[in-house]
Design an enzyme around this catalytic site. Structure first.
Site, PDB file in Angstrom:
ATOM      1  N   GLY A 148       2.257  -5.138 -51.866  1.00 38.89           N
ATOM      2  CA  GLY A 148       3.507  -5.733 -52.317  1.00 38.89           C
ATOM      3  C   GLY A 148       3.466  -5.988 -53.808  1.00 38.89           C
ATOM      4  O   GLY A 148       2.399  -6.034 -54.427  1.00 38.89           O
ATOM      5  N   CYS A 149       4.640  -6.161 -54.383  1.00 29.80           N
ATOM      6  CA  CYS A 149       4.721  -6.359 -55.831  1.00 29.80           C
ATOM      7  C   CYS A 149       4.062  -7.669 -56.244  1.00 29.80           C
ATOM      8  O   CYS A 149       3.246  -7.697 -57.173  1.00 29.80           O
ATOM      9  CB  CYS A 149       6.176  -6.302 -56.290  1.00 29.80           C
ATOM     10  SG  CYS A 149       7.320  -7.282 -55.299  1.00 29.80           S
ATOM     11  N   PHE A 150       4.395  -8.762 -55.547  1.00 30.46           N
ATOM     12  CA  PHE A 150       3.772 -10.046 -55.890  1.00 30.46           C
ATOM     13  C   PHE A 150       2.260 -10.019 -55.657  1.00 30.46           C
ATOM     14  O   PHE A 150       1.498 -10.455 -56.525  1.00 30.46           O
ATOM     15  CB  PHE A 150       4.403 -11.185 -55.088  1.00 30.46           C
ATOM     16  CG  PHE A 150       5.798 -11.535 -55.489  1.00 30.46           C
ATOM     17  CD1 PHE A 150       6.093 -11.938 -56.781  1.00 30.46           C
ATOM     18  CD2 PHE A 150       6.839 -11.482 -54.568  1.00 30.46           C
ATOM     19  CE1 PHE A 150       7.392 -12.280 -57.150  1.00 30.46           C
ATOM     20  CE2 PHE A 150       8.139 -11.812 -54.928  1.00 30.46           C
ATOM     21  CZ  PHE A 150       8.416 -12.220 -56.211  1.00 30.46           C
ATOM     22  N   ALA A 153       0.373  -8.161 -58.585  1.00 30.89           N
ATOM     23  CA  ALA A 153       0.212  -8.944 -59.817  1.00 30.89           C
ATOM     24  C   ALA A 153      -0.779 -10.086 -59.598  1.00 30.89           C
ATOM     25  O   ALA A 153      -1.645 -10.356 -60.436  1.00 30.89           O
ATOM     26  CB  ALA A 153       1.563  -9.483 -60.275  1.00 30.89           C
ATOM     27  N   ILE A 241       7.661  -8.467 -62.962  1.00 34.89           N
ATOM     28  CA  ILE A 241       7.106  -9.592 -62.216  1.00 34.89           C
ATOM     29  C   ILE A 241       6.094 -10.277 -63.098  1.00 34.89           C
ATOM     30  O   ILE A 241       5.330  -9.624 -63.811  1.00 34.89           O
ATOM     31  CB  ILE A 241       6.435  -9.116 -60.906  1.00 34.89           C
ATOM     32  CG1 ILE A 241       7.506  -8.973 -59.820  1.00 34.89           C
ATOM     33  CG2 ILE A 241       5.339 -10.071 -60.458  1.00 34.89           C
ATOM     34  CD1 ILE A 241       6.970  -8.601 -58.472  1.00 34.89           C
TER      35      ILE A 241
END
Lengths: 345, 345, 345, 345
Positions: A148-150, A153, A241
């Site tokens: 996932g993107c979160f 990061a 993000i």
């Protein structure tokens, strides 16, 4: 090589397509869509006029496996869960960009995603595609659960600290902020321009489905870790993000010492740019690229450290990392087709 | 009543002017500016065409005290420090919107603001104008140190927890986000549209001058509190502040119990809107108004609580709270001239 | 080949650098800056971290001509005027992105730009680099006057109409809109985020210096043309230009007939994408790319035609077209290093 | 007085509600909604928390006429067409903010709006509510067709020129730009944040339904006028409309002469602010207010004049002008409840 994209009309799919236009080893991209089959891709995305004449093909598994050598699934959560069993009999490698293959424990998946998990057999084949951390597994994987993107990061910002055993296992707070494109292309009041522009909101407080994904990997690295706090905010911008990570050091360290820890940890990772002491990354500085930029600040007053990790949610947070994994699975350099600069301003 | 505004060409000054246009007890606003004296206010701010014909007057103390009954200082930090001694011999009440009168300890001020503090005599006269919490002192104050935008959002979100002794005194993390107008009207690369738009950045990590202001008040409420962590982010929007506050409960509580604590605490505070359980405030929902909206979420997994507090940085975070204090100092209802709805969308 | 960029710290210079990172025939980019010489380029533009280690070099003509094979001048207007005479004795080809070499008549230049024109000798050597229209001249030019962003969008939208003699020579109105990056990186109140965001303004009404540039080329194509009306608006976005062009047809034509005229005219122009009937381009659809997208609508009620032409002002409106010209001057395909897709969303 | 709002959940309805909160002669606002009846208004619009406890009522004509003294219809086009016949037997005055009552000729309405017109009887009772121009008719009207946002900005910018016979009746081009809130609150791909942000597009080229509305009024003023050209652009901002109007002078005039014509024409119109020579209005300078600001530039080179007219589309372009008309119909000053300053920045 011929690659296929299921869910090509979403933003993740369009971004894979953008990358593939310059990928040296991909001859053709075949695009699949259940909703828009039969229409041209340029009707959905006029920015591709002159760059592709593709028509969207229906999602028929037997035809897909006949047509292509490699499959990207960039559809919303739930689609991979339903389809993957049909692909399992075939030899085709799959990278799924949704959350469907990420949770090893199907019951956890179902309690956070609120629909049925994929079959256990598929989950077992899936490797978590955090490119910099799981290289060896990725290279030999059949299925990739693209992170996932979160989590991307966050985990890239945490790995040097956790893997070096530097932080308190019961003190981890992640305040994450995202641009709106992470919500996809589907129109809703929550992504309506007049409601989002000149506005900042928090959402899914303590309930975001990326939380268990982060915890799963952290505990894979160190099972002692306690539950974390993870919040997500919607920022009036399209891409980007930022994860602002707050944790506590086991023993006091200065910012420059930590910067060295991060630099050493990522010395062979092209896409991770650890910033110099005193410099903090901005989301626009990775816009359109596959970079993850990291800044660190140790605070002597509190013995806490703040890590700032930024990515482009559609690139390193989705399509870019997917292609990076695709490269690794095919034995190419991870940077193939991805070594372009961010676009600024 | 005649009021004066020093620093009328800044955004805080313009916002006081906007409020004063509808304030029932203010007959006239006289505007002072060192840089633009002699030009009309409408030349600086054409949105006031037809609403005022004021010319900007020079900053001459003896003339100011002769002209007006009440003074707002809305100039950058440092101006009040330099000027306040000149006003002390006179009887005129002053509300200062900069940080100059906020720190009780001049050495702390100087170490965070990097210039000379005001005279000790002025600091002693100054009351911290956090309207909801310091009412009795504000009513009789000669000088008001109007709180900073971040401290206002933060402290209003923390007061019910701290004053009720509910949280761990050594666990307090504030992740704050602001619109760009908080940086004032002075052009700089850091507020240049092309650099800020479609971008998110963190700034002054562990170094923001509002940090000691928050700690000073927290410790005034409870001296046991340990150093806090406080971060500030610049969001691509003009107005709005959100403070996302993370802390730990001393004993387990549910969200609805906490919501009741907050509602009770602010039951007589018109401008504080404690949201229902499950509802979280967005910055746009207070846009242009003096409200501070607060949402709460307790997380049983971690025994932590997340408080979300939003304000319009130019209103409750500056001019609005200044007028609220002005009302209280004059014995009027705190809502006088301020009881208008936010503008949405 | 080694290329140099004077004015590398501006947005146009940074965009040339971004393109050059993937240009197959450029070995090295040397960056020159009078203001920031001696500092690293990454200090100015952290998005280039890991992509370049260049330090900004001083602007010393003899050293520059020794170092490089080709020069881009991306400095503000006036710099080329002052420097070009120093370069004339040398053999080095130059593309200037400012307006300095564009006006053939020095007195017109001076009356719109308000400073001294370059020497007449340089003006005579300069070819107007509207890539699609002046190919043969560009290929053999020593100096290129790279067109302005507004003239590029406007002239590409007008060429098929004017060159085919289809429109009334005394009826031409261009309503142009631009993103803020066209104003460069220099901070000013007019580009201050809080003043530009959520705002739309018109500027330099009937006074924009791109007006004579447009007229010069139109009259070069057809000397009969009368003075035009040209307006420019600042839109709260970073990149993108749209020219909405209003003119009158000499004889009635339908939209599809006009669409055919445009398609035929640009059939060999890779970067011009004439849209289908009923489809109108949006600025974001060319974001980050060198495309110019054009839509046409004929209105039977008025016998007028509306042409919509969009470009990315920093690409086809500046750096992209400069590199396109650079390619043509060196005998390479015009698309070399420029054949990448727009970034969307 | 009790007023009702049908379509209270739209942006126009919410804006009427915002104004009514401070209107001195309105005791109560009753809100009607077919979709959301039974829920609280604050659930739809949390920015009204503490300001209203209203629940949304169903749309039942007999109950509505019993409950209220005055009705605002702020529903989408088509609703008034269907409902107005039911209201006709009653005595209640109605202001309709949709386009349904604006076109005197039902067949024109139907050809541009693509659904059935209201009954002829209602159309005949309806007065076009362009407040500054139709005062006497508005004062005695039963029904008001509240003007469209684009026509309001355009017609106010044209009236002094047309009514004074200064311009060529066959030369009128209006290039209009709007913020996104004009599209209402209904989510769609065309108003999806990621598609609109950092983007500029033209829409309904030569097909916008406000075109016949503008022509109807222009020809009411001067029947000789020929068909006009009218374009609409979507700008990435929430509020604001700018009409850039291009026309030709019959005889040469200078800007200052035209500025005097406009100033004289609007000398008794509080809400029209004719700007000084050389000053051009920006949309943000009227944000949240009922002002229409106008700038003028005559161009000697072309004998054309450019008029720039800006409004807040939800205020002077919808709710604000509706309340202005409401005031006039009730014999109050037109500024009642509307004399507040724009919010800037």
């Amino acid at each position: 090589m011929k690659v296929g994209i299921i869910g090509a009309t979403g933003y993740g799919g369009a971004e894979i397509m953008r990358i593939m236009k310059r990928h040296p080893y991909v001859d053709e991209c075949i695009l699949y869509s259940s909703r828009h089959q039969g229409t041209t891709y340029c009707k959905q995305y006029p920015h591709f006029v002159k760059l592709t004449k593709q028509t969207l093909e229906p999602i028929e598994v037997s035809q897909i496996v006949a047509d292509i050598d490699f499959l990207f699934m960039a559809a919303p959560s739930g689609v991979c869960s339903r389809l993957i069993a049909e692909f399992e009999p075939y030899d085709i490698p799959v990278i799924d960009l949704s959350g469907d293959l990420r949770m090893k424990d199907a019951t956890i998946y179902e309690s956070w995603y609120h629909h049925a998990a994929p079959p256990q057999s598929a989950l077992e084949k899936a490797v978590y595609g955090l490119s910099e951390l799981n290289q060896e597994e990725i290279k030999v994987a059949k299925y990739i659960a693209n992170p996932g993107c979160f989590p991307t990061a966050t985990l890239l910002g945490l790995a040097p600290l956790i893997k070096n055993g530097l932080i308190n296992e019961s003190f981890l707070i992640i305040d994450a902020k995202t641009g709106v494109s992470g919500a996809g292309r589907k129109a809703s009041i929550g992504t309506h321009f007049s409601e989002v522009n000149e506005n900042l909101k928090i959402y899914k407080v303590n309930e975001h489905q990326h939380l268990p994904e982060i915890e799963q990997t952290i505990r894979y690295w160190n099972p002692v870790f306690q539950p974390i706090t993870f919040s997500t905010h919607l920022v009036p911008m399209t891409r980007g993000i930022m994860a602002t990570i707050y944790t506590e050091l086991k023993t006091s360290m200065k910012t420059n010492e930590l910067q060295t820890v991060f630099s050493d940890f990522y010395q062979n990772s092209y896409f991770i740019r650890v910033r110099e002491v005193g410099q903090f990354p901005e989301t626009k500085e990775v816009y359109g690229s596959n970079f993850c930029d990291i800044g660190i600040s140790a605070d002597e007053r509190t013995n806490r450290v703040t890590v700032i990790s930024v990515i482009d949610n559609l690139m390193k947070g989705a399509a870019g990392q997917a292609v990076q994994n695709f490269n690794m699975m095919n034995g190419w350099s991870e940077t193939t087709g991805l070594d372009f600069a961010p676009i600024y301003p």
